[in-house]
Design a protein around this motif. Structure first.
Motif, short mmCIF file in Angstrom:
data_model
loop_
_atom_site.label_atom_id
_atom_site.label_comp_id
_atom_site.label_asym_id
_atom_site.label_seq_id
_atom_site.Cartn_x
_atom_site.Cartn_y
_atom_site.Cartn_z
N VAL A 196 0.85 -1.18 0.00
CA VAL A 196 0.00 0.00 0.00
C VAL A 196 0.89 1.23 0.00
O VAL A 196 1.82 1.34 0.80
CB VAL A 196 -0.93 0.02 1.23
CG1 VAL A 196 -1.75 1.31 1.28
CG2 VAL A 196 -1.86 -1.19 1.22
N LEU A 197 0.63 2.14 -0.93
CA LEU A 197 1.38 3.39 -1.06
C LEU A 197 0.41 4.55 -0.91
O LEU A 197 -0.70 4.51 -1.44
CB LEU A 197 2.05 3.46 -2.44
CG LEU A 197 2.93 2.28 -2.82
CD1 LEU A 197 3.29 2.34 -4.30
CD2 LEU A 197 4.19 2.28 -1.98
N ALA A 198 0.81 5.58 -0.19
CA ALA A 198 -0.05 6.76 -0.02
C ALA A 198 0.74 8.01 -0.42
O ALA A 198 1.93 8.12 -0.15
CB ALA A 198 -0.51 6.87 1.42
N TRP A 199 0.05 8.92 -1.09
CA TRP A 199 0.67 10.11 -1.65
C TRP A 199 -0.23 11.33 -1.44
O TRP A 199 -1.44 11.19 -1.39
CB TRP A 199 0.85 9.98 -3.16
CG TRP A 199 1.27 8.65 -3.66
CD1 TRP A 199 0.46 7.58 -3.93
CD2 TRP A 199 2.58 8.23 -3.98
NE1 TRP A 199 1.21 6.53 -4.40
CE2 TRP A 199 2.51 6.90 -4.45
CE3 TRP A 199 3.82 8.85 -3.93
CZ2 TRP A 199 3.63 6.19 -4.85
CZ3 TRP A 199 4.93 8.14 -4.33
CH2 TRP A 199 4.83 6.83 -4.78
N ILE A 200 0.38 12.50 -1.42
CA ILE A 200 -0.36 13.76 -1.55
C ILE A 200 0.09 14.37 -2.87
O ILE A 200 1.29 14.58 -3.09
CB ILE A 200 -0.06 14.75 -0.41
CG1 ILE A 200 -0.53 14.21 0.94
CG2 ILE A 200 -0.71 16.11 -0.71
CD1 ILE A 200 -2.02 14.19 1.14
N TYR A 201 -0.85 14.58 -3.78
CA TYR A 201 -0.56 15.23 -5.06
C TYR A 201 -1.00 16.68 -4.95
O TYR A 201 -2.09 16.97 -4.45
CB TYR A 201 -1.36 14.57 -6.19
CG TYR A 201 -0.76 13.31 -6.76
CD1 TYR A 201 -0.46 13.23 -8.10
CD2 TYR A 201 -0.52 12.20 -5.96
CE1 TYR A 201 0.08 12.07 -8.65
CE2 TYR A 201 0.01 11.04 -6.50
CZ TYR A 201 0.32 10.98 -7.83
OH TYR A 201 0.84 9.84 -8.37
N GLU A 202 -0.17 17.58 -5.45
CA GLU A 202 -0.53 19.00 -5.56
C GLU A 202 -0.35 19.38 -7.02
O GLU A 202 0.74 19.30 -7.57
CB GLU A 202 0.36 19.84 -4.65
CG GLU A 202 0.11 19.55 -3.19
CD GLU A 202 0.84 20.49 -2.25
OE1 GLU A 202 1.19 21.62 -2.66
OE2 GLU A 202 1.05 20.09 -1.10
N ILE A 203 -1.45 19.76 -7.65
CA ILE A 203 -1.45 20.05 -9.09
C ILE A 203 -1.83 21.53 -9.29
O ILE A 203 -2.85 21.99 -8.78
CB ILE A 203 -2.43 19.12 -9.82
CG1 ILE A 203 -2.05 17.65 -9.54
CG2 ILE A 203 -2.46 19.41 -11.32
CD1 ILE A 203 -3.08 16.63 -9.97
N ALA A 204 -1.00 22.23 -10.02
CA ALA A 204 -1.18 23.67 -10.24
C ALA A 204 -2.45 23.95 -11.03
O ALA A 204 -2.90 23.12 -11.83
CB ALA A 204 0.03 24.23 -10.98
N PRO A 205 -3.04 25.14 -10.84
CA PRO A 205 -4.23 25.52 -11.61
C PRO A 205 -3.97 25.42 -13.11
O PRO A 205 -2.93 25.85 -13.60
CB PRO A 205 -4.47 26.97 -11.20
CG PRO A 205 -3.82 27.11 -9.86
CD PRO A 205 -2.63 26.19 -9.90
N GLY A 206 -4.88 24.78 -13.83
CA GLY A 206 -4.78 24.65 -15.28
C GLY A 206 -3.86 23.53 -15.76
O GLY A 206 -3.84 23.23 -16.95
N ALA A 207 -3.10 22.92 -14.86
CA ALA A 207 -2.15 21.87 -15.27
C ALA A 207 -2.88 20.57 -15.62
O ALA A 207 -3.91 20.23 -15.03
CB ALA A 207 -1.15 21.61 -14.16
N THR A 208 -2.33 19.86 -16.61
CA THR A 208 -2.86 18.56 -17.03
C THR A 208 -1.75 17.53 -16.89
O THR A 208 -0.63 17.75 -17.36
CB THR A 208 -3.34 18.61 -18.49
OG1 THR A 208 -4.42 19.55 -18.58
CG2 THR A 208 -3.85 17.25 -18.95
N LEU A 209 -2.05 16.43 -16.25
CA LEU A 209 -1.08 15.35 -16.08
C LEU A 209 -0.91 14.60 -17.40
O LEU A 209 -1.80 14.59 -18.25
CB LEU A 209 -1.55 14.38 -15.00
CG LEU A 209 -1.76 14.97 -13.61
CD1 LEU A 209 -2.32 13.91 -12.68
CD2 LEU A 209 -0.46 15.54 -13.07
N ALA A 210 0.23 13.93 -17.54
CA ALA A 210 0.48 13.11 -18.72
C ALA A 210 -0.54 11.98 -18.80
O ALA A 210 -1.08 11.54 -17.79
CB ALA A 210 1.90 12.51 -18.64
#
Length: 149
Positions: free
Chosen positions: A62-76
Motif C-alpha cells: 500500500v502506497l499513499a501520496w499527496i498530489y498537488e497540481i497547479a491551476p490549469g495543469a494537465t497530467l500526462a
C-alpha cells in the motif's frame, strides 16, 4: 464533645462524598462522549468506469501520496495496473478517459475509485491548487502508474 466530633467528621465525610460524586459525574460525562466521529465517504464495488475492483494477487504493498497540481495543469496520459483511490482534499479535477473521450468532474470532498488499465489524464480545472490524497494497492515492486510515451 463526642457528638461534636462526629458532626464535624460527618460534615467532612459528606463533603468528601459530594466531591467524589461530582468528580465521578464529570468522569462519566467524558466517558459518554463519543471517542471519534466516523463519517462514511464512499462504498464501491466498481471503478469510475464500471470495472470490478481487483486487487494484486500476491505481496500487496500500500502506497499513499499527496498530489498537488497547479491551476490549469494537465497530467500526462497514464494508466494504473492496480487499484488506486483518491480523495479530493481541495480543488477541482476533471479525469478524462482518452480512449472513450468521456470525462468526469470531481470537487473537494469527492472520493474516486480510479479506472484500472485504461489510459486517462487529470486536469486541474480550478483557479486554485488541486490537492489529492492518493492510495495505491500494488504488487510489491510493481509500478503504480504507467505513463504513455
Amino acid at each position: 464533645m463526642v457528638g461534636m466530633r462526629a458532626g464535624v467528621f460527618g460534615c467532612a465525610g459528606l463533603a468528601a462524598l459530594l466531591l467524589q460524586a461530582a468528580a465521578a459525574r464529570a468522569f462519566d460525562a467524558t466517558e459518554k462522549a463519543p471517542p471519534a466521529i466516523v463519517t462514511p465517504l464512499a462504498s464501491a464495488e466498481v471503478t469510475a468506469t464500471g470495472q470490478p475492483i481487483t486487487l494484486p494477487g500476491k505481496d500487496v504493498q500500500v502506497l499513499a501520496w499527496i498530489y498537488e497540481i497547479a491551476p490549469g495543469a494537465t497530467l500526462a496520459v497514464h494508466k494504473h495496473p492496480f487499484a488506486r483511490y483518491a480523495y479530493v482534499l481541495a480543488g477541482n479535477l476533471r479525469v478524462t478517459n482518452v480512449e472513450t473521450g468521456q470525462g468526469t468532474d470531481y470537487k473537494t470532498g469527492d472520493f474516486i475509485v480510479e479506472m484500472i488499465g485504461q489510459w486517462h489524464q487529470g486536469t486541474n480545472t480550478g483557479a486554485e491548487p488541486l490537492r489529492l490524497l492518493v492510495i495505491d494497492q500494488v504488487e510489491k515492486g510493481s509500478p503504480h502508474t504507467v505513463v504513455r510515451d
